[in-house]
Scaffold this motif. Structure first.
Motif, PDB file in Angstrom:
ATOM      1  N   ALA A 206       6.241  -1.613  -5.298  1.00 22.30           N
ATOM      2  CA  ALA A 206       6.472  -2.962  -5.817  1.00 22.30           C
ATOM      3  C   ALA A 206       7.514  -2.970  -6.940  1.00 22.30           C
ATOM      4  O   ALA A 206       8.175  -3.985  -7.178  1.00 22.30           O
ATOM      5  CB  ALA A 206       5.158  -3.563  -6.308  1.00 22.30           C
TER       6      ALA A 206
ATOM      7  N   CYS B 272      -3.843  -2.103   1.550  1.00 19.25           N
ATOM      8  CA  CYS B 272      -4.826  -2.280   0.469  1.00 19.25           C
ATOM      9  C   CYS B 272      -5.798  -3.404   0.814  1.00 19.25           C
ATOM     10  O   CYS B 272      -7.020  -3.269   0.643  1.00 19.25           O
ATOM     11  CB  CYS B 272      -4.124  -2.613  -0.847  1.00 19.25           C
TER      12      CYS B 272
ATOM     13  N   ALA C  47      -1.134 -10.481   4.903  1.00 19.02           N
ATOM     14  CA  ALA C  47      -2.264  -9.887   4.191  1.00 19.02           C
ATOM     15  C   ALA C  47      -3.564 -10.637   4.457  1.00 19.02           C
ATOM     16  O   ALA C  47      -4.612 -10.025   4.716  1.00 19.02           O
ATOM     17  CB  ALA C  47      -1.970  -9.846   2.694  1.00 19.02           C
TER      18      ALA C  47
ATOM     19  N   LEU D 295       4.313 -11.834   2.969  1.00 20.63           N
ATOM     20  CA  LEU D 295       3.320 -10.847   2.562  1.00 20.63           C
ATOM     21  C   LEU D 295       1.922 -11.461   2.520  1.00 20.63           C
ATOM     22  O   LEU D 295       0.947 -10.863   3.000  1.00 20.63           O
ATOM     23  CB  LEU D 295       3.688 -10.277   1.193  1.00 20.63           C
TER      24      LEU D 295
ATOM     25  N   THR E 239      -3.716   4.267  -1.814  1.00 16.91           N
ATOM     26  CA  THR E 239      -2.845   3.209  -1.299  1.00 16.91           C
ATOM     27  C   THR E 239      -2.491   2.211  -2.394  1.00 16.91           C
ATOM     28  O   THR E 239      -1.360   1.710  -2.457  1.00 16.91           O
ATOM     29  CB  THR E 239      -3.524   2.475  -0.123  1.00 16.91           C
ATOM     30  N   SER E 240      -3.444   1.905  -3.262  1.00 16.12           N
ATOM     31  CA  SER E 240      -3.192   0.971  -4.366  1.00 16.12           C
ATOM     32  C   SER E 240      -2.108   1.506  -5.294  1.00 16.12           C
ATOM     33  O   SER E 240      -1.205   0.762  -5.719  1.00 16.12           O
ATOM     34  CB  SER E 240      -4.475   0.732  -5.159  1.00 16.12           C
TER      35      SER E 240
ATOM     36  N   TRP F 174       7.203 -13.071  -0.604  1.00 17.12           N
ATOM     37  CA  TRP F 174       5.786 -13.213  -0.940  1.00 17.12           C
ATOM     38  C   TRP F 174       5.017 -14.052   0.065  1.00 17.12           C
ATOM     39  O   TRP F 174       3.852 -13.795   0.346  1.00 17.12           O
ATOM     40  CB  TRP F 174       5.637 -13.774  -2.356  1.00 17.12           C
TER      41      TRP F 174
ATOM     42  N   ALA G 207       1.230   1.260  -3.561  1.00 18.74           N
ATOM     43  CA  ALA G 207       1.688  -0.130  -3.521  1.00 18.74           C
ATOM     44  C   ALA G 207       2.358  -0.519  -4.844  1.00 18.74           C
ATOM     45  O   ALA G 207       3.391  -1.195  -4.851  1.00 18.74           O
ATOM     46  CB  ALA G 207       0.512  -1.063  -3.227  1.00 18.74           C
TER      47      ALA G 207
ATOM     48  N   TYR H 151       5.766  -2.991   2.210  1.00 17.63           N
ATOM     49  CA  TYR H 151       4.903  -4.055   2.731  1.00 17.63           C
ATOM     50  C   TYR H 151       3.601  -3.467   3.287  1.00 17.63           C
ATOM     51  O   TYR H 151       2.510  -4.016   3.068  1.00 17.63           O
ATOM     52  CB  TYR H 151       5.621  -4.831   3.837  1.00 17.63           C
TER      53      TYR H 151
ATOM     54  N   LYS I  21       1.982  -0.800   2.481  1.00 15.14           N
ATOM     55  CA  LYS I  21       1.051  -0.337   1.464  1.00 15.14           C
ATOM     56  C   LYS I  21       0.230  -1.495   0.892  1.00 15.14           C
ATOM     57  O   LYS I  21      -0.980  -1.386   0.704  1.00 15.14           O
ATOM     58  CB  LYS I  21       1.809   0.372   0.325  1.00 15.14           C
ATOM     59  N   VAL I  22       0.898  -2.599   0.589  1.00 20.42           N
ATOM     60  CA  VAL I  22       0.194  -3.752   0.019  1.00 20.42           C
ATOM     61  C   VAL I  22      -0.829  -4.298   1.015  1.00 20.42           C
ATOM     62  O   VAL I  22      -1.991  -4.561   0.677  1.00 20.42           O
ATOM     63  CB  VAL I  22       1.184  -4.862  -0.383  1.00 20.42           C
TER      64      VAL I  22
END
Length: 264
Positions: free
Chosen positions: A75, A195, A89, A85, A67-68, A82, A71, A189, A191-192
């Motif tokens: 990106a 993580c 997050a 996000l 996943t990292s 942001w 991401a 979004y 994926k980030v």
């Protein structure tokens, strides 16, 4: 444990199969989430003596690795809001931690019938609404965006820590349905944030010693390879391709939860 000890303890064919399963899981997960639907059952079948928390912990290590990478790939191509996000997050992180703490205290089966019927509704809606996720549809105020991101973080974060499989797909769905994102943007979004939720839940499992590091490394390397291929393909082929994969993953989730509800 070195490689010789690992091969002596486990049949080489089992290690190859879990590697292939993790590679395919990374590929699917990078596009639209849901890699855990492949990776987790494969682990439980191949390593039946492992406890559920150990399976969760080992899979989280592999999943976070892939996943990292995904991401980072997204990106480079997607412009993030942001603040949205970060709000989503942080909320996801907190509630994923809470969910992981509660997984050993509450019967997870109580949620499965609800998720099963919800998935059927999602599949029908996505199939019938051909433009779902193909274009950005909602023009929300900034405050509404942040509110929806906050609510999404609570619900999906808790789900990821408590159950887990399909978290990325639910995140994609949330960003498309609630915030009107197109699939490619929603996947970025997701994926980030995935993580972040993985880190939160993984902290709990690692602190409890619930992981097998040697198997996790094999799964992680395979997952990363699949993730690189999957994220690049999603970026190249766009929303229509992601929509098809999304429907495929939702159908797999329906089968998985249907089995849990009616046959287990």
């Amino acid at each position: 444990m070195n490689l010789l000890e690992l091969f002596a303890q486990h049949d080489i064919s089992i290690l190859i199969i879990i590697g292939i399963a993790s590679l395919f899981a990374g590929f699917i997960d990078a596009i639209v989430g849901g890699g855990g639907l492949i990776q987790f059952p494969a682990f439980m079948i191949l390593f039946p003596n492992s406890t559920i928390p150990t399976a969760f912990g080992t899979n989280k290590i592999a999943g976070l690795s892939g996943t990292s990478i995904a991401a980072v790939q997204y990106a480079k191509r997607v412009k993030f809001n942001w603040k949205l996000l970060v709000i989503t997050a942080i909320t996801s992180f907190v509630f994923s931690f809470i969910g992981a703490k509660l997984v050993s205290r509450i019967d997870v089966n109580i949620l499965k019938p609800f998720i099963f019927f919800l998935l059927i509704a999602i599949a029908i809606y996505t199939f019938k609404k051909k433009d779902f996720g193909s274009i950005s549809t909602k023009k929300l105020t900034e405050n509404k965006k942040y509110l929806f991101g906050f609510l999404l973080g609570i619900i999906i974060g808790f789900y990821d820590g408590f159950l887990g499989p399909g978290t990325g797909s639910f995140l994609v769905l949330g960003f498309v349905a609630l915030l009107g994102f197109e699939f490619l943007e929603a996947s970025a979004y997701a994926k980030v944030i995935n993580c972040v939720t993985n880190i939160s839940a993984l902290y709990v499992f690692i602190s409890q010693g619930n992981y097998i590091i040697e198997i996790a490394i094999i799964m992680a390397v395979s997952n990363v390879i699949g993730s690189i291929v999957g994220s690049r393909m999603a970026i190249l082929k766009g929303n229509l391709f992601i929509r098809k994969i999304f429907l495929f993953v939702v159908c797999i989730m329906i089968l998985r939860y249907g089995y849990d509800v009616f046959f287990s």
